[in-house]
Motif scaffolding. Structure first.
Motif, PDB file in Angstrom:
ATOM      1  N   GLN A   1       7.780  -7.087  17.911  1.00  0.00           N
ATOM      2  CA  GLN A   1       7.575  -8.716  18.034  1.00  0.00           C
ATOM      3  C   GLN A   1       8.825  -9.233  17.444  1.00  0.00           C
ATOM      4  OE1 GLN A   1       4.237  -9.581  16.058  1.00  0.00           O
ATOM      5  NE2 GLN A   1       2.699  -8.962  17.797  1.00  0.00           N
ATOM      6  N   ARG A   2       9.214  -8.731  16.443  1.00  0.00           N
ATOM      7  CA  ARG A   2      10.690  -9.099  15.791  1.00  0.00           C
ATOM      8  C   ARG A   2      11.805  -8.835  16.756  1.00  0.00           C
ATOM      9  NH1 ARG A   2      10.848  -7.849   9.335  1.00  0.00           N
ATOM     10  NH2 ARG A   2       8.884  -9.200   8.647  1.00  0.00           N
ATOM     11  N   ARG A   3      12.022  -7.639  17.315  1.00  0.00           N
ATOM     12  CA  ARG A   3      13.062  -7.535  18.282  1.00  0.00           C
ATOM     13  C   ARG A   3      12.877  -8.478  19.378  1.00  0.00           C
ATOM     14  NH1 ARG A   3      13.252  -0.725  18.631  1.00  0.00           N
ATOM     15  NH2 ARG A   3      14.093  -0.503  16.384  1.00  0.00           N
ATOM     16  N   ALA A   4      11.806  -8.877  19.769  1.00  0.00           N
ATOM     17  CA  ALA A   4      11.683  -9.569  20.968  1.00  0.00           C
ATOM     18  C   ALA A   4      12.052 -11.231  20.681  1.00  0.00           C
ATOM     19  CB  ALA A   4      10.151  -9.658  21.624  1.00  0.00           C
ATOM     20  N   GLN A   5      11.495 -11.533  19.520  1.00  0.00           N
ATOM     21  CA  GLN A   5      12.038 -12.829  19.139  1.00  0.00           C
ATOM     22  C   GLN A   5      13.428 -13.122  18.883  1.00  0.00           C
ATOM     23  OE1 GLN A   5       9.681 -13.303  15.424  1.00  0.00           O
ATOM     24  NE2 GLN A   5       7.535 -13.380  16.467  1.00  0.00           N
ATOM     25  N   GLN A   6      14.013 -11.957  18.215  1.00  0.00           N
ATOM     26  CA  GLN A   6      15.648 -11.867  18.033  1.00  0.00           C
ATOM     27  C   GLN A   6      16.281 -12.044  19.490  1.00  0.00           C
ATOM     28  OE1 GLN A   6      16.658  -8.489  15.944  1.00  0.00           O
ATOM     29  NE2 GLN A   6      15.652  -9.102  13.760  1.00  0.00           N
ATOM     30  N   GLN A   7      15.614 -11.213  20.335  1.00  0.00           N
ATOM     31  CA  GLN A   7      16.244 -11.526  21.826  1.00  0.00           C
ATOM     32  C   GLN A   7      16.209 -12.960  22.475  1.00  0.00           C
ATOM     33  OE1 GLN A   7      14.531  -8.465  24.237  1.00  0.00           O
ATOM     34  NE2 GLN A   7      15.687  -6.682  23.068  1.00  0.00           N
ATOM     35  N   GLN A   8      15.004 -13.604  22.086  1.00  0.00           N
ATOM     36  CA  GLN A   8      14.774 -15.018  22.601  1.00  0.00           C
ATOM     37  C   GLN A   8      15.646 -15.792  21.800  1.00  0.00           C
ATOM     38  OE1 GLN A   8      10.615 -15.898  22.260  1.00  0.00           O
ATOM     39  NE2 GLN A   8       9.970 -14.396  23.857  1.00  0.00           N
ATOM     40  N   GLN A   9      15.926 -15.631  20.582  1.00  0.00           N
ATOM     41  CA  GLN A   9      16.834 -16.589  19.780  1.00  0.00           C
ATOM     42  C   GLN A   9      18.323 -16.426  20.281  1.00  0.00           C
ATOM     43  OE1 GLN A   9      16.230 -15.792  15.549  1.00  0.00           O
ATOM     44  NE2 GLN A   9      13.941 -16.596  15.606  1.00  0.00           N
ATOM     45  N   ALA A  10      18.621 -15.166  20.566  1.00  0.00           N
ATOM     46  CA  ALA A  10      20.010 -14.668  21.118  1.00  0.00           C
ATOM     47  C   ALA A  10      20.210 -15.410  22.357  1.00  0.00           C
ATOM     48  CB  ALA A  10      20.192 -13.389  21.166  1.00  0.00           C
ATOM     49  N   ARG A  11      19.219 -15.745  23.319  1.00  0.00           N
ATOM     50  CA  ARG A  11      19.533 -16.461  24.558  1.00  0.00           C
ATOM     51  C   ARG A  11      19.496 -17.942  24.592  1.00  0.00           C
ATOM     52  NH1 ARG A  11      15.107 -12.867  25.994  1.00  0.00           N
ATOM     53  NH2 ARG A  11      15.734 -11.078  27.172  1.00  0.00           N
TER      54      ARG A  11
ATOM     55  N   ARG B   1       0.857  -1.140  -0.013  1.00  0.00           N
ATOM     56  CA  ARG B   1       0.117  -0.044   0.319  1.00  0.00           C
ATOM     57  C   ARG B   1       0.563   1.382   0.068  1.00  0.00           C
ATOM     58  NH1 ARG B   1      -3.172  -3.205   3.607  1.00  0.00           N
ATOM     59  NH2 ARG B   1      -1.723  -2.631   5.155  1.00  0.00           N
ATOM     60  N   THR B   2       2.039   1.239   0.847  1.00  0.00           N
ATOM     61  CA  THR B   2       2.812   2.346   0.724  1.00  0.00           C
ATOM     62  C   THR B   2       3.704   2.532  -0.244  1.00  0.00           C
ATOM     63  OG1 THR B   2       4.302   1.234   2.199  1.00  0.00           O
ATOM     64  CG2 THR B   2       2.433   2.494   3.163  1.00  0.00           C
ATOM     65  N   GLY B   3       4.219   1.133  -1.115  1.00  0.00           N
ATOM     66  CA  GLY B   3       4.769   1.514  -2.386  1.00  0.00           C
ATOM     67  C   GLY B   3       6.407   1.395  -1.812  1.00  0.00           C
ATOM     68  N   THR B   4       6.541   0.928  -0.692  1.00  0.00           N
ATOM     69  CA  THR B   4       8.040   0.884  -0.187  1.00  0.00           C
ATOM     70  C   THR B   4       8.752  -0.660  -0.166  1.00  0.00           C
ATOM     71  OG1 THR B   4       9.752   1.573   1.536  1.00  0.00           O
ATOM     72  CG2 THR B   4       7.489   0.927   2.030  1.00  0.00           C
ATOM     73  N   GLN B   5       9.785  -0.832  -0.311  1.00  0.00           N
ATOM     74  CA  GLN B   5      10.443  -2.259  -0.319  1.00  0.00           C
ATOM     75  C   GLN B   5      11.315  -2.108   0.842  1.00  0.00           C
ATOM     76  OE1 GLN B   5      12.402  -2.830  -3.635  1.00  0.00           O
ATOM     77  NE2 GLN B   5      10.466  -2.749  -5.062  1.00  0.00           N
ATOM     78  N   GLU B   6      11.489  -1.128   1.663  1.00  0.00           N
ATOM     79  CA  GLU B   6      12.281  -1.093   3.073  1.00  0.00           C
ATOM     80  C   GLU B   6      11.796  -2.007   4.088  1.00  0.00           C
ATOM     81  OE1 GLU B   6      14.671   3.056   2.222  1.00  0.00           O
ATOM     82  OE2 GLU B   6      13.129   2.614   3.993  1.00  0.00           O
ATOM     83  N   SER B   7      12.540  -2.792   4.843  1.00  0.00           N
ATOM     84  CA  SER B   7      12.025  -3.455   6.050  1.00  0.00           C
ATOM     85  C   SER B   7      11.755  -2.254   7.179  1.00  0.00           C
ATOM     86  CB  SER B   7      13.307  -4.455   6.399  1.00  0.00           C
ATOM     87  OG  SER B   7      12.685  -5.117   7.700  1.00  0.00           O
ATOM     88  N   SER B   8      10.626  -2.704   7.956  1.00  0.00           N
ATOM     89  CA  SER B   8      10.393  -1.881   9.059  1.00  0.00           C
ATOM     90  C   SER B   8      11.469  -1.740  10.176  1.00  0.00           C
ATOM     91  CB  SER B   8       9.191  -2.573   9.820  1.00  0.00           C
ATOM     92  OG  SER B   8       9.442  -3.655  10.183  1.00  0.00           O
ATOM     93  N   GLN B   9      12.245  -2.830  10.206  1.00  0.00           N
ATOM     94  CA  GLN B   9      13.543  -2.717  11.083  1.00  0.00           C
ATOM     95  C   GLN B   9      14.675  -1.584  10.448  1.00  0.00           C
ATOM     96  OE1 GLN B   9      15.075  -6.706  11.657  1.00  0.00           O
ATOM     97  NE2 GLN B   9      13.351  -7.329  12.983  1.00  0.00           N
ATOM     98  N   SER B  10      14.838  -1.538   9.205  1.00  0.00           N
ATOM     99  CA  SER B  10      15.742  -0.759   8.806  1.00  0.00           C
ATOM    100  C   SER B  10      15.545   0.778   8.725  1.00  0.00           C
ATOM    101  CB  SER B  10      16.136  -1.138   7.266  1.00  0.00           C
ATOM    102  OG  SER B  10      15.139  -1.052   6.460  1.00  0.00           O
ATOM    103  N   ARG B  11      14.307   1.075   9.191  1.00  0.00           N
ATOM    104  CA  ARG B  11      13.793   2.436   8.918  1.00  0.00           C
ATOM    105  C   ARG B  11      14.365   3.140  10.314  1.00  0.00           C
ATOM    106  NH1 ARG B  11       7.568   2.125   6.825  1.00  0.00           N
ATOM    107  NH2 ARG B  11       8.112   1.005   4.923  1.00  0.00           N
ATOM    108  N   PRO B  12      15.076   4.384   9.962  1.00  0.00           N
ATOM    109  CA  PRO B  12      15.535   4.976  11.351  1.00  0.00           C
ATOM    110  C   PRO B  12      14.359   5.862  11.981  1.00  0.00           C
ATOM    111  CG  PRO B  12      16.345   6.285   9.239  1.00  0.00           C
ATOM    112  CD  PRO B  12      15.512   4.930   8.855  1.00  0.00           C
ATOM    113  N   ASN B  13      13.456   6.380  11.149  1.00  0.00           N
ATOM    114  CA  ASN B  13      12.471   7.069  11.800  1.00  0.00           C
ATOM    115  C   ASN B  13      11.230   6.213  12.205  1.00  0.00           C
ATOM    116  OD1 ASN B  13      10.806   9.396  12.727  1.00  0.00           O
ATOM    117  ND2 ASN B  13      10.744  10.157  10.770  1.00  0.00           N
TER     118      ASN B  13
END
Length: 328
Positions: free
Chosen positions: A266-276, A240-252
């Motif tokens: 949610q992705r940040r929480a999952q990455q922390q669980q996978q790191a543990r 809908r927004t016409g962007t291909q950037e990931s939501s994690q790579s957006r600085p703003n």
């Protein structure tokens, strides 16, 4: 005896000092090592007054480990008394049955006073304990004065000083009694009760282990489903927004929609669980596209196969044409 042992050894040095301090009998106790073994002592204690053991004089052995005073001694009663079994290591918080409660500041004097203090207590099924009736204990107390030790030659009638009401305890006895108060009577437990407790708790441990295994097996599936939903929502928002950037790579992050911010959290929480802890391959690994090099190799093989087939067909055709011309 001093020539038989290394006087620089901490245990030997400690036992020599204690033997010198306890060489004279008192009204309550007396203890000395055997002539040929510094690590085996024989002791005599008087039964506590105003108890079933009043008037009794009891004899026993103390076997000390080479690591003494870092490890506790083993205490064995030799006189029938109705409280402790004869010839068996008794289970007290000051004995070898409970090395976790032993303190190096305790000594043989402390152990003797503790034994006197333990005698009127209840056995409660502890190792080496007895629960005789008061009449039986009083009868054994009278008979104990006739006991004579064959190993050390001690006679119970003359092993201790006569008991008097006006005697004043020495400073060492006062300090030993203060240390004896630190001894926990709760440490006197039966190994049978401990084994029963461990047996009763075994099914619960197995049950908990099975539950943890089931949770561990279901966790990757839940993560895969969560990531599927996240990717679907992200694809819809990107379309809908016409962007291909990931939501994690957006600085703003202020320009993100509420759904995208929720996906990012949610992705940040999952990455922390996978790191543990390591987990099974996630959905992103399962959904990984085929290798581009493999696709190119497959296409090249197909083209070469078709070219080879065309070449063979052409040679066959040419051979037939040459044969037809030759016949003409």
């Amino acid at each position: 005896m001093e020539g038989q042992y290394n006087l620089r050894n901490p245990a030997v040095k400690r036992l020599m000092k204690e033997a010198q301090e306890l060489k004279d009998p008192t009204e309550q106790y007396h203890a000395q090592p055997l002539e040929d073994n510094l690590f085996e002592w024989h002791f005599t204690v008087r039964g506590p007054p105003d108890s079933d053991f009043d008037g009794g004089v009891y004899h026993g052995r103390i076997v000390l480990p080479p690591e003494y005073p870092m490890k506790p001694p083993s205490i064995i009663l030799l006189t029938p008394n109705g409280r402790f079994e004869v010839g068996k290591k008794i289970c007290l918080s000051i004995s070898g049955h409970h090395p976790e409660t032993w303190q190096p500041s305790w000594s043989i004097r402390t152990a003797l006073l503790a034994i006197i203090g333990f005698m009127p207590t209840k056995g409660e099924g502890a190792i080496g304990s007895l629960d005789y009736t008061p009449d039986e204990r009083k009868a054994l107390a009278k008979k104990s004065q006739d006991f004579n030790c064959e190993n050390c030659g001690s006679r119970m009638r003359t092993a201790l000083l006569p008991s008097t009401a006006s005697s004043i305890p020495s400073l060492a006895d006062v300090e030993a009694k203060e240390l004896a108060k630190q001894i926990s009577f709760k440490a006197e437990t039966s190994s049978a009760n401990t084994a029963a407790a461990e047996t009763s708790s075994a099914p619960n441990l197995v049950k908990n282990a099975n539950q943890e295994t089931q949770v561990a097996e279901q966790l990757p599936i839940a993560q895969i489903n969560a990531e599927i939903e996240d990717m679907r929502e992200t694809d819809g928002d990107d379309a809908r927004t016409g962007t291909q950037e990931s939501s994690q790579s957006r600085p703003n992050t202020t320009s993100l929609s509420p759904r995208q911010r929720r996906t990012q959290q949610q992705r940040r929480a999952q990455q922390q669980q996978q790191a543990r802890r390591p987990v099974s391959p996630s959905y992103t690994q399962v959904r990984r596209p085929a290798n581009t090099n493999q696709i190119g190799s497959t296409v090249l093989i197909v083209i070469l196969t078709l070219a080879l087939a065309a070449l063979i067909f052409r040679r066959i055709y040419m051979s037939h044409e040459y044969r037809f011309d030759y016949e003409l």
